[in-house]
Design a protein around this motif. Structure first.
Motif, short mmCIF file in Angstrom:
data_model
loop_
_atom_site.label_atom_id
_atom_site.label_comp_id
_atom_site.label_asym_id
_atom_site.label_seq_id
_atom_site.Cartn_x
_atom_site.Cartn_y
_atom_site.Cartn_z
N ASP A 112 11.13 -16.68 -5.37
CA ASP A 112 10.12 -17.23 -6.26
C ASP A 112 8.84 -16.41 -6.17
N CYS A 113 8.91 -15.15 -6.58
CA CYS A 113 7.78 -14.24 -6.42
C CYS A 113 7.40 -13.62 -7.77
N ALA A 114 6.22 -12.99 -7.78
CA ALA A 114 5.79 -12.29 -8.99
C ALA A 114 6.44 -10.90 -9.07
N ALA A 115 6.67 -10.28 -7.92
CA ALA A 115 7.32 -8.97 -7.85
C ALA A 115 7.77 -8.74 -6.42
N VAL A 116 8.61 -7.72 -6.25
CA VAL A 116 9.14 -7.37 -4.93
C VAL A 116 8.68 -5.97 -4.56
N ALA A 117 8.12 -5.83 -3.37
CA ALA A 117 7.71 -4.52 -2.86
C ALA A 117 8.81 -3.99 -1.96
N ALA A 118 9.49 -2.95 -2.40
CA ALA A 118 10.58 -2.34 -1.61
C ALA A 118 9.97 -1.41 -0.58
N ILE A 119 9.35 -2.00 0.46
CA ILE A 119 8.72 -1.21 1.51
C ILE A 119 9.75 -0.29 2.16
N HIS A 120 10.92 -0.84 2.45
CA HIS A 120 12.06 -0.03 2.87
C HIS A 120 12.98 0.09 1.66
N PRO A 121 13.13 1.28 1.12
CA PRO A 121 13.72 1.43 -0.22
C PRO A 121 15.24 1.44 -0.29
N VAL B 83 8.96 -2.76 -6.96
CA VAL B 83 7.99 -1.68 -6.86
C VAL B 83 8.27 -0.90 -5.58
N GLY B 84 8.39 0.43 -5.67
CA GLY B 84 8.69 1.25 -4.52
C GLY B 84 7.44 1.65 -3.75
N SER B 85 7.64 2.41 -2.66
CA SER B 85 6.60 2.92 -1.78
C SER B 85 5.87 1.80 -1.05
N ALA B 86 4.68 2.08 -0.52
CA ALA B 86 3.94 1.12 0.29
C ALA B 86 2.48 1.55 0.37
N PRO B 87 1.59 0.64 0.76
CA PRO B 87 0.16 0.99 0.85
C PRO B 87 -0.16 1.73 2.14
N VAL B 88 0.24 3.01 2.23
CA VAL B 88 -0.04 3.83 3.41
C VAL B 88 -0.99 4.95 3.01
N GLY B 89 -2.02 5.15 3.81
CA GLY B 89 -3.00 6.17 3.50
C GLY B 89 -3.82 5.83 2.26
N ARG B 90 -4.77 6.68 1.93
CA ARG B 90 -5.59 6.40 0.75
C ARG B 90 -4.80 6.57 -0.53
N ALA C 233 -2.02 4.20 -5.24
CA ALA C 233 -0.88 4.19 -6.17
C ALA C 233 -0.12 2.87 -6.09
N TRP C 234 0.04 2.35 -4.88
CA TRP C 234 0.82 1.12 -4.70
C TRP C 234 0.10 -0.09 -5.30
N LEU C 235 -1.20 -0.22 -5.07
CA LEU C 235 -1.95 -1.33 -5.65
C LEU C 235 -1.91 -1.28 -7.17
N THR C 236 -2.01 -0.08 -7.72
CA THR C 236 -1.92 0.06 -9.18
C THR C 236 -0.55 -0.36 -9.68
N ALA C 237 0.52 0.09 -9.01
CA ALA C 237 1.87 -0.24 -9.44
C ALA C 237 2.13 -1.74 -9.33
N ILE C 238 1.67 -2.38 -8.25
CA ILE C 238 1.84 -3.83 -8.09
C ILE C 238 1.07 -4.57 -9.17
#
Length: 507
Positions: A257-266, A283-290, A295-300
């Motif tokens: 029951d989520c808005a989206a899934v973050a595939a932190i481990h792809p 959504v792939g990748s993760a919020p690592v580094g600047r 990119a991750w916040l934008t994609a989410i």
């Protein structure tokens, strides 16, 4: 092997195993036996979900360790293993080593019970005996190599006994490449079961419910990371949802029951399939580094239909802090990265943004579309990425690039240190730290810089022990031993013949 199954759902009667189909028969023989025993469908699905690559598969621990860990970490969940006694012993030993402190059930067998189908009856009896709703929500029964190769049909077990869910999975070493992907085998099976429960009618609400749309986090991670991710999502009106694999059954409903899934481990392919069946975006990748966080916040935000100004607000709140943390704890030196956890590309990104030179990343995980954002970013920085990396490829990279620090599995680290190169074990020393957002930005610097500073100590030790030999020549000799490979080959052949003569399935 062949089987016959009557219309009443009785267990199959399996013909005598083909010659050499015991534990040490080899992957091809076991795979052939499993296909003949009716396991073609599950093996074909695993081959599609977890493609192996140019070689057979990465060198790793027994894959069932991954699925075993998932079950043992869940509350009110019982675990039963069906496999050779030596395999079960090794798995339970490893699980207790990692602090599970949970009982693991075991259904023993021998050649007779395996061939006659009595093993399935024993499993069914054990499951009925354990199915106490006062103690358990779920029972997970796992076929290891020999029962899978023999076609033990866990799919014939009831879905529910006394209100307790029954989940049967096959996790053979010849069908699932790594323990990391075996986590997905069980997580995907549980999500499938939970999704069908949701479709059938109302289900139990999670113990804690978010008042905002949530992002389910797919893949095990350091406990502080979900907290940090939730903070970064807050300016967009979102919150972090459950981490899959979950810690209790009802969290699976919340995960779906989520808005989206973050595939932190792809590489959680089976889990992604269940989320997509539930209509969720991945959504792939993760919020690592600047760069990664931006990119991750934008994609989410885009996946959840968040306005551009709210996405910008999240950027403005966290990106300067991440950039400052990276600048405040720089890493200077050449580092090679390898491992089998699946987060190797994320670690490499963080190292590069911290200032390190990372020429090579080896991962036991396969390439998937969910890792493409990380792959594209790293390749643009000149990094060579090896998916499904073998030990030989990781060691060759250390020899080729002569890094100031090698991060990798135990044998890679051992090889590096033998060559006076500092090394860090990925699983215990890198995965055991936050990687996401501001908390992760400077988290690696202390341990990495500490290891980089050990180079002089390794040079001193290498100089001290120079000339003492290695392998069969290790030590101080009056006459240095001479290798005799022909004797080794002859002795190995005798040992193999003796083992074949004594081999008994299930012994």
């Amino acid at each position: 092997m062949s089987e016959s199954l009557d219309l009443k759902g009785a267990p199959p009667v399996v013909d005598a195993p083909i010659e050499g189909a015991g534990c040490h028969a080899g992957g091809d023989t076991m795979r052939e036996a499993a296909a003949k025993a009716g396991k073609s469908e599950v093996l074909d699905r695993y081959a599609a979900d977890y493609p192996k690559g140019p070689h057979d598969q990465p060198q790793s621990m027994c894959p069932a360790f991954g699925s075993l860990r998932v079950g043992l970490r869940m509350r009110r969940t019982a675990t039963i293993l069906s496999g050779s006694a030596c395999c079960v012993y090794g798995l339970t030993f490893t699980s207790h080593f990692y602090g599970a402190r949970r009982t693991v059930g075991y259904v023993p067998f021998n050649s007779e019970s395996l061939v006659t189908g009595k093993l399935f009856e024993d499993i069914r009896e054990a499951v009925h005996e354990m199915a106490d709703p006062a103690l358990y929500d779920t029972i997970v029964i796992t076929n290891l190599c020999v029962p899978t190769a023999s076609g033990v049909p866990l799919q014939l077990l009831p879905d529910v006994i006394n209100g307790v869910r029954i989940i049967g999975i096959d996790v053979p070493g010849f069908g699932v490449p790594t323990h990391a992907e075996a986590k997905d085998v069980l997580a995907g099976a549980m999500l499938s079961y939970a999704r069908k429960e949701v479709m059938a009618g109302p289900v139990a609400a999670p113990a804690v419910r978010q008042d905002k749309p949530t992002i389910t986090l797919l893949g095990e991670m350091f406990p502080a990371d979900p907290v940090g991710i939730s903070m970064m999502l807050e300016p967009m009106g979102l919150a972090a949802g459950p981490v899959v694999p979950t810690r209790e059954w009802r969290e699976l409903y919340a995960a779906l029951d989520c808005a989206a899934v973050a595939a932190i481990h792809p590489f959680y392919t089976a889990s992604v399939r269940e989320f997509e069946a539930a209509g969720r975006k991945i959504v792939g990748s993760a919020p690592v580094g600047r760069d990664g966080t931006a990119a991750w916040l934008t994609a989410i935000g885009e996946a959840c239909g968040i306005s551009a100004d709210k996405i910008a607000a999240a950027h403005n709140k966290f990106l300067p802090a991440i950039a400052g943390a990276l600048a405040g704890k720089p890493i200077k030196g050449r580092v090679t990265v390898s491992g089998y956890e699946g987060s190797e590309l994320l670690v490499a990104r963080l190292l590069i943004e911290s200032g390190a030179d990372v020429p090579y990343v080896g991962t036991a995980a396969p390439r998937t579309r969910w890792s493409d954002p990380d792959r594209e970013w790293l390749e643009a920085k000149g990094v060579r990425i090896q998916y499904r990396a073998s030990l030989e490829q990781d060691i060759a990279a250390v020899d080729e690039y002569r890094p100031d620090l090698a991060i990798g599995t135990t044998p890679v680290v051992q090889h590096a240190k033998t060559n006076a190169i500092p090394g860090l074990y990925f699983t215990n020393l890198i995965s055991a730290r936050p990687l996401m957002g501001p908390a992760g930005a400077g988290s690696l610097a202390q341990v990495i810089n500490g290891a980089l500073g050990n180079k002089a100590r390794f040079d001193k030790m290498q100089a001290f022990f120079e000339g003492v030999g290695e392998g069969y020549t290790a030590g101080i000799w009056e006459d240095t031993p001479v290798d005799r490979p022909e004797f080794k080959k002859k002795f190995a052949a005798k040992q193999f013949a003796a083992a074949k003569a004594e081999e008994a399935i299930g012994s």
